[in-house]
Design a protein around this motif. Structure first.
Motif, PDB file in Angstrom:
ATOM      1  N   ALA A   1      33.559  36.431  31.602  1.00 20.71           N
ATOM      2  CA  ALA A   1      33.874  36.792  32.445  1.00 20.71           C
ATOM      3  C   ALA A   1      35.770  35.915  33.059  1.00 20.71           C
ATOM      4  N   LEU A   2      36.035  35.155  32.038  1.00 20.31           N
ATOM      5  CA  LEU A   2      37.207  34.563  32.079  1.00 20.31           C
ATOM      6  C   LEU A   2      37.971  35.351  31.234  1.00 20.31           C
ATOM      7  N   ALA A   3      37.412  36.412  30.046  1.00 17.69           N
ATOM      8  CA  ALA A   3      38.058  37.127  29.627  1.00 17.69           C
ATOM      9  C   ALA A   3      38.743  38.504  30.127  1.00 17.69           C
ATOM     10  N   ARG A   4      37.602  38.596  31.117  1.00 15.49           N
ATOM     11  CA  ARG A   4      38.198  39.731  31.950  1.00 15.49           C
ATOM     12  C   ARG A   4      38.433  39.955  33.112  1.00 15.49           C
ATOM     13  N   SER A   5      38.535  38.453  33.487  1.00 12.74           N
ATOM     14  CA  SER A   5      39.598  38.271  34.648  1.00 12.74           C
ATOM     15  C   SER A   5      41.216  38.283  34.303  1.00 12.74           C
ATOM     16  N   LEU A   6      41.129  37.660  33.160  1.00 14.25           N
ATOM     17  CA  LEU A   6      42.618  37.403  32.132  1.00 14.25           C
ATOM     18  C   LEU A   6      42.753  38.876  31.454  1.00 14.25           C
ATOM     19  N   ALA A   7      42.241  39.566  30.992  1.00 16.02           N
ATOM     20  CA  ALA A   7      43.115  40.831  30.694  1.00 16.02           C
ATOM     21  C   ALA A   7      44.027  41.850  31.314  1.00 16.02           C
ATOM     22  N   LYS A   8      44.316  41.942  32.580  1.00  9.51           N
ATOM     23  CA  LYS A   8      45.154  42.460  32.856  1.00  9.51           C
ATOM     24  C   LYS A   8      46.300  41.177  33.164  1.00  9.51           C
ATOM     25  N   GLN A   9      46.753  40.378  32.710  1.00 12.00           N
ATOM     26  CA  GLN A   9      47.991  39.257  32.633  1.00 12.00           C
ATOM     27  C   GLN A   9      47.702  39.112  33.997  1.00 12.00           C
ATOM     28  N   PRO A  10      47.356  38.604  35.037  1.00 10.23           N
ATOM     29  CA  PRO A  10      47.656  38.497  36.389  1.00 10.23           C
ATOM     30  C   PRO A  10      49.106  37.200  36.443  1.00 10.23           C
ATOM     31  N   LYS A  11      49.165  37.381  37.974  1.00 12.26           N
ATOM     32  CA  LYS A  11      50.051  36.654  38.106  1.00 12.26           C
ATOM     33  C   LYS A  11      49.601  35.332  38.367  1.00 12.26           C
ATOM     34  N   LEU A  12      48.021  35.142  38.764  1.00 10.84           N
ATOM     35  CA  LEU A  12      47.168  34.340  39.341  1.00 10.84           C
ATOM     36  C   LEU A  12      45.923  34.894  39.072  1.00 10.84           C
ATOM     37  N   LEU A  13      45.198  33.569  38.858  1.00 11.97           N
ATOM     38  CA  LEU A  13      43.694  33.599  38.670  1.00 11.97           C
ATOM     39  C   LEU A  13      42.826  33.267  39.207  1.00 11.97           C
ATOM     40  N   LEU A  14      42.190  33.204  40.901  1.00  9.99           N
ATOM     41  CA  LEU A  14      41.409  32.459  40.730  1.00  9.99           C
ATOM     42  C   LEU A  14      40.013  32.030  39.954  1.00  9.99           C
ATOM     43  N   LEU A  15      39.705  30.830  40.814  1.00  3.30           N
ATOM     44  CA  LEU A  15      38.223  30.179  39.612  1.00  3.30           C
ATOM     45  C   LEU A  15      37.714  30.313  40.550  1.00  3.30           C
ATOM     46  N   ASP A  16      35.875  30.831  41.117  1.00  4.24           N
ATOM     47  CA  ASP A  16      35.599  29.990  42.119  1.00  4.24           C
ATOM     48  C   ASP A  16      33.736  29.176  41.334  1.00  4.24           C
ATOM     49  N   GLU A  17      34.278  27.748  41.529  1.00  8.01           N
ATOM     50  CA  GLU A  17      33.149  27.282  40.692  1.00  8.01           C
ATOM     51  C   GLU A  17      32.567  27.656  39.238  1.00  8.01           C
ATOM     52  N   PRO A  18      34.343  27.892  37.854  1.00  9.63           N
ATOM     53  CA  PRO A  18      34.081  28.444  36.764  1.00  9.63           C
ATOM     54  C   PRO A  18      33.141  27.836  36.473  1.00  9.63           C
ATOM     55  N   LEU A  19      32.584  26.834  36.518  1.00 12.54           N
ATOM     56  CA  LEU A  19      31.680  25.865  35.240  1.00 12.54           C
ATOM     57  C   LEU A  19      30.531  25.585  35.900  1.00 12.54           C
TER      58      LEU A  19
END
Lengths: 264, 376
Positions: free
Chosen positions: B158-176
């Motif tokens: 999930a983390l890799a997928r959300s980072l793949a597009k090299q977003p300016k901002l990453l939001l993490l909802d209770e990631p752990l």
């Protein structure tokens, strides 16, 4: 180790006999050499051969398949949309009414359903035929599809769609690429269920069919009135086989889907 | 921009905030989920939104992602107003609490999904997917489906997928939230490494205060749709602005009392928990006679059997309960007036000689500078 107690075993035997003895007898006698349905005179497939030469039955079979295929396809399309609306759109004006209307054909007596569709067609001056039977079948099988889709969607994680949107997918493509493939097994089992229900429907078909649109169950029913023949057994055996195959496939798909869900 | 300004950009008035949340209000019918909230977040920050469930932190995050429209206010990212942009067009990606992996696609396809939507050429997509798989150490799992992954692996996909597009901002909802404690602690450090390596601004929502303290550059403590305090983890812990924050972050002993003025030792408090005046170094600017509070973290309460050689900030009590935690022990001490306090002591001695035990008469003492004075 009480699992195979006398009580359990006999309960199973009695239960299954009660349910399946008639069907087994029917299948058995479809392979009977004799014309008499109650006397066994050796194994033969001649009634199946004869069946193939009976134009009336072949016509009815063709009508039945045509109706079943078209009605189940349309019912699946409409039922899927209805199921999605019920689960994805939250609260909207008239939701309860809509939900009730979707379920109504499931609880309504078939005779009433058949009669009311018949009256509708008469009022609208639609000539009864293949079209009317198909329309009537769509009406009642659509609700089963929508129930299946609704139950699938109730365990559907909405954030999957949000994730797709978030990754730059448009809402329409999200449905095509994400939602639809995920609920596809439910859609397929909905289609199979509508197909088999259309195949074995007698009541509604007899209300809504016209000349040239006699379905197989209607044909069998009318033939039985002139006396049960092994030919009827043969055609019924084929019908039983088809319906069984459909229902088993639908439940296998459902089972596989539940396993997938349990894994993820 | 110089090196020194980047560590604490919020203190530098010349720094331009990267995300500006301006007077945002969100109402669900009559219920106000977010109440006129303003917040600036700077580039490369690891910002945590912390609060009890239902405080509006997830709503705020979903508004940044574009899944909730706000009733009033606006949000700027890098100077651009994104309030009206639909989620699929925002330069922001989100990692979902449930991970929301696409169950019918392999790990590889999941990570490539966002890149495919941008219609990038195949070779670039493949290269980026490979990089991402390496980053989260899942190269061997590329062909697996999400159903065949463990919780920790799913989290990394999930983390890799959300980072793949090299977003300016990453939001993490209770990631752990869905990981067990050990894995969670390990993953916290991985998250921090990745955030530093990729230089992405992270905004994370969590209800786990330890997690927020570990990972964040700053924490925003929320309650009832409002930000109560925005500060670094140390400030939040050591200098909470009110009892609510003090209580939400870690354990705390609170002394309620009447402000009696200042002397050379510090602020004087007359509390019903102590026969004599108790002291804190921190000064306050309220009239004498006002109700104020002292907050003391359990590890700042010294617990001894011998009477300490000072003449103030001493409370006498009896040990009611001991929680042995290996490296430290937690003591519940009942004061003479029936009030129960919590003290933590590091277990420096291995032998039992110095150990305190149930029913022991003990003294609690703290240095005046260890106490925080709260006005509300």
């Amino acid at each position: 180790m009480t699992r195979f107690s006398k009580f359990n075993v006999s309960a199973i035997i009695i239960g299954f006999t009660f349910l399946y003895l008639p069907i087994i007898l029917l299948i058995l006698f479809s392979f009977n050499e004799s014309r008499l349905v109650t006397v066994w005179a050796g194994f033969s497939t001649k009634w199946y051969v004869e069946l193939m030469q009976n134009q009336g039955i072949k016509d009815a079979a063709w009508v039945t398949f045509k109706v079943a295929f078209i009605s189940s396809s349309v019912a699946t399309f409409l039922g899927t949309i209805a199921g999605l609306v019920m689960t994805r759109f939250g609260k909207f004006r008239g939701r309860t009414l809509f939900s009730g209307m979707i379920y109504a054909p499931m609880v309504m007596p078939e005779v009433i359903l058949g009669l009311s569709t018949l009256l509708t067609f008469i009022t609208l001056a639609i000539d009864r035929g293949v079209l009317t039977v198909t329309l009537a079948h769509i009406t009642f099988s659509m609700c089963y599809v929508s129930v299946i889709i609704q139950s699938r969607m109730s365990s559907y994680d909405d954030s999957i769609n949000e994730a797709a949107l978030d990754l730059g997918c448009t809402p329409f493509r999200t449905f095509l690429l994400i939602t639809f493939p995920i609920i596809l097994p439910a859609v397929v089992s909905g289609w199979l269920l509508s197909f088999t229900m259309s195949l074995d429907d007698l009541v509604i078909a007899s209300f809504t069919s016209g000349p040239g649109s006699t379905t197989l169950p209607m044909k069998i029913y009318s033939m039985v009135r002139l006396g049960v023949t092994p030919e009827i057994n043969a055609v019924s055996t084929i019908l039983v086989g088809l319906v069984t195959a459909g229902v088993i496939t639908a439940s296998l798909i459902g089972k596989r889907q539940r396993q997938q869900l349990a894994q993820s | 921009m110089t090196e020194t300004t980047t560590t604490e950009p919020w203190l530098d008035s010349n720094q331009k905030p990267y995300i500006q949340i301006e007077n945002v209000t969100k109402k669900f019918g009559d219920f106000t989920a977010i109440d006129n909230l303003s917040l600036n977040i700077y580039k490369n920050e690891f910002f945590s939104l912390l609060g009890p469930s239902g405080c509006g932190k997830t709503t705020l995050l979903r508004m940044l992602a574009g899944f909730e429209r706000f009733t009033e206010g606006r949000v700027l990212v890098d100077g651009e107003d994104i309030s009206e942009i639909p989620p699929h067009l925002r330069p922001i990606n989100m990692m979902f609490q449930s991970y929301a992996l696409f169950p019918h696609m392999t790990v590889e396809k999941n990570i490539a999904f966002g890149l495919k939507q941008d219609k990038l050429p195949d070779n670039i997509i493949n290269q980026r997917v490979e990089e991402m798989l390496e980053l989260v150490e899942l190269t061997d799992f590329a062909k697996r489906k999400p159903g065949q992954l463990s919780g920790g692996q799913s989290q990394r996909v999930a983390l890799a997928r959300s980072l793949a597009k090299q977003p300016k901002l990453l939001l993490l909802d209770e990631p752990l939230g869905a990981l067990d404690k050990r894995l969670r602690e390990q993953t916290q450090f991985e998250l921090m490494d990745i955030q530093e390596k990729l230089e992405v601004t992270f905004v994370i929502v969590t209800h786990d205060q330890e997690e927020a303290m570990t990972v964040s550059s700053r924490i925003g403590v929320m309650d009832s749709g409002k930000l109560i305090q925005v500060a670094t983890p140390t400030q939040i812990y050591e200098a909470p602005i009110n009892r609510e924050v003090a209580d939400f972050i870690g354990d705390v002993n609170i002394f309620k009392g009447i402000y009696k003025g200042q002397d050379e030792t510090g602020t004087q408090l007359l509390s019903e928990d102590s026969k004599s005046i108790i002291y804190a170094t921190q000064k306050v600017d309220v009239p004498v006679g006002n109700r104020i509070w002292f907050a003391l973290r359990p590890e700042k309460l010294e617990i001894t059997r011998k009477l300490p050689e000072v003449d103030f900030n001493i409370l006498k009590g009896k040990i009611e309960d001991i929680g042995y935690g290996g490296s430290f022990s937690t003591y519940h001490v009942k004061l003479e007036n029936g009030r129960q306090l919590t003290a933590i002591r590091a277990n420096r001695e291995r032998t039992a000689e110095h150990h305190l035990t149930w029913g022991d008469e003990v003294y609690l003492h703290w240095a005046p500078h260890s106490a925080v004075v709260l006005l509300s």
